[in-house]
Motif scaffolding. Structure first.
Motif, PDB file in Angstrom:
ATOM      1  N   PHE A  49      -4.005   1.638   7.126  1.00  0.00           N
ATOM      2  CA  PHE A  49      -4.400   2.979   6.689  1.00  0.00           C
ATOM      3  C   PHE A  49      -5.336   2.954   5.476  1.00  0.00           C
ATOM      4  CE2 PHE A  49       0.049   3.030   8.243  1.00  0.00           C
ATOM      5  CZ  PHE A  49      -0.202   3.607   9.484  1.00  0.00           C
ATOM      6  N   GLU A  50      -5.148   1.975   4.585  1.00  0.00           N
ATOM      7  CA  GLU A  50      -5.969   1.900   3.374  1.00  0.00           C
ATOM      8  C   GLU A  50      -6.996   0.776   3.418  1.00  0.00           C
ATOM      9  OE1 GLU A  50      -3.606   1.775  -0.165  1.00  0.00           O
ATOM     10  OE2 GLU A  50      -2.359   3.482   0.438  1.00  0.00           O
ATOM     11  N   ARG A  55       4.824   5.052   2.202  1.00  0.00           N
ATOM     12  CA  ARG A  55       5.284   6.428   2.439  1.00  0.00           C
ATOM     13  C   ARG A  55       5.655   6.634   3.901  1.00  0.00           C
ATOM     14  NH1 ARG A  55       1.261   7.839  -1.557  1.00  0.00           N
ATOM     15  NH2 ARG A  55      -0.327   8.041   0.076  1.00  0.00           N
ATOM     16  N   ARG A  56       4.876   6.084   4.819  1.00  0.00           N
ATOM     17  CA  ARG A  56       5.176   6.230   6.247  1.00  0.00           C
ATOM     18  C   ARG A  56       6.441   5.453   6.621  1.00  0.00           C
ATOM     19  NH1 ARG A  56       0.470   7.276  10.095  1.00  0.00           N
ATOM     20  NH2 ARG A  56      -1.122   8.267   8.813  1.00  0.00           N
ATOM     21  N   THR A  98       0.242   4.282   1.163  1.00  0.00           N
ATOM     22  CA  THR A  98       0.232   5.043   2.409  1.00  0.00           C
ATOM     23  C   THR A  98       1.230   4.459   3.405  1.00  0.00           C
ATOM     24  OG1 THR A  98      -2.098   5.602   2.082  1.00  0.00           O
ATOM     25  CG2 THR A  98      -1.202   5.904   4.293  1.00  0.00           C
ATOM     26  N   ASP A 115       6.189   6.220  -2.628  1.00  0.00           N
ATOM     27  CA  ASP A 115       5.142   5.293  -3.039  1.00  0.00           C
ATOM     28  C   ASP A 115       5.746   3.917  -3.304  1.00  0.00           C
ATOM     29  OD1 ASP A 115       3.313   7.314  -2.840  1.00  0.00           O
ATOM     30  OD2 ASP A 115       3.168   7.692  -4.998  1.00  0.00           O
ATOM     31  N   SER A 138       0.845  -1.202   0.000  1.00  0.00           N
ATOM     32  CA  SER A 138       0.000   0.000   0.000  1.00  0.00           C
ATOM     33  C   SER A 138       0.878   1.249   0.000  1.00  0.00           C
ATOM     34  CB  SER A 138      -0.926   0.013   1.229  1.00  0.00           C
ATOM     35  OG  SER A 138      -0.175   0.040   2.422  1.00  0.00           O
TER      36      SER A 138
END
Length: 298
Positions: free
Chosen positions: A146-147, A107-108, A104, A113, A102
């Protein structure tokens, strides 16, 4: 399937989310005990930003203190090109490069991406060709905090990009412990069908008590290697409520009873898990370390 390879991850994934920071000496003692128990492939360090993961700040010192063993593969985790360079400079035997399914989470975790990280891997793999093996783990392959749901198509698209780099294996990781055996059978089976020549490894967290069942489903679907952690310790600093890995001693017990060889000694695994619990100063989730192996007749 008569044999399964176990990759011990307690020195890396097992410790990276612990509030108790083990000393380098204690980490080396843990690794030594795992070797004595029969472990021959082990993730020993993570080459990441020490400000974000202070538990792994001594990665180079751990590598420098390891016993030289021709029969052991010491693996270092890398999330980007800088981490890969550090791992190679520290003389790891193999790099485990991680990409999250994912965007998100990626990125964290990695500041980019997912497919951007996969493109970095292409450059890294080209430079590493013939020098050092690279395995690739696809994290959040069964769901993202998160997603939410991560589609099979998304995972397979990422697998396609990664397979083009010719990794030694591809691992599917249930980073937040949401998978069920049906999910595992579907996803491992799909990767195996598309890339029959690429070995498949699986990494399960037991957050919702499905980890051992998922490990069995992975074996039935064609995985040849499973990650586990002594005592079931572990978790991801970037994943809310992601608790420990499947416990090595629990996995060894199940496989021993099923007639599947691992090369690991169950009692030694139990004793090491108990030792680690003492070092961490709190109860850890492994079950067989509490119950023991199959009881002898009275």
């Amino acid at each position: 399937m008569t044999t399964i390879e176990i990759v011990e991850v307690s020195p890396r994934d097992g410790l990276q989310n612990e509030k108790t920071l083990l000393s380098t000496e204690d980490k080396l003692a843990l690794i030594g005990k795992a070797l004595d128990a029969g472990v021959r492939r082990m993730e020993v360090a993570s080459f990441v930003n020490p400000k974000k993961v202070p538990q792994m700040a001594d990665a180079e010192a751990v590598m420098a203190g390891l016993p030289a063993r021709d029969d052991v593969t010491y693996v270092g985790l890398a999330l980007n090109e800088r981490g890969f360079e550090r791992a190679v400079a520290a003389d790891v035997d193999e790099v485990n490069f991680a990409v999250m399914a994912s965007d998100t989470f990626n990125r964290r975790n990695q500041g980019a991406d997912a497919f951007e990280t996969a493109r970095q891997l292409t450059t890294i793999a080209d430079n590493a060709q013939g020098k050092i093996p690279i395995g690739v783990t696809i994290g959040t392959a069964f769901g993202c905090p998160f997603e939410g749901e991560v589609s099979l198509d998304r995972v397979l698209s990422l697998v396609e990009a990664i397979a083009a780099t010719l990794p030694r294996e591809i691992a599917l990781a249930d980073t937040i412990g949401v998978a069920t055996p049906r999910d595992v059978a579907e996803r491992v089976g799909a990767v195996r069908d598309r890339y029959p020549d690429v070995p498949i490894r699986c990494h399960f967290h037991n957050t919702r008590n499905t980890g051992i069942a998922n490990a069995w489903a992975a074996i039935e679907a064609g995985a040849t290697t499973l990650d586990s952690s002594l005592g079931g310790v572990g978790g991801c600093p970037f994943a809310p409520a992601a608790t420990g890995n499947i416990a090595t001693e629990d996995l060894v017990y199940m496989l021993d009873r099923a007639g599947i060889a691992t090369g690991l000694d169950l009692q030694a695994c139990i004793e090491t898990a108990q030792w680690l619990e003492g070092k961490l100063g709190h109860a850890i989730p492994g079950q067989v370390m509490k119950a023991g192996g199959f009881p002898a007749p009275a």
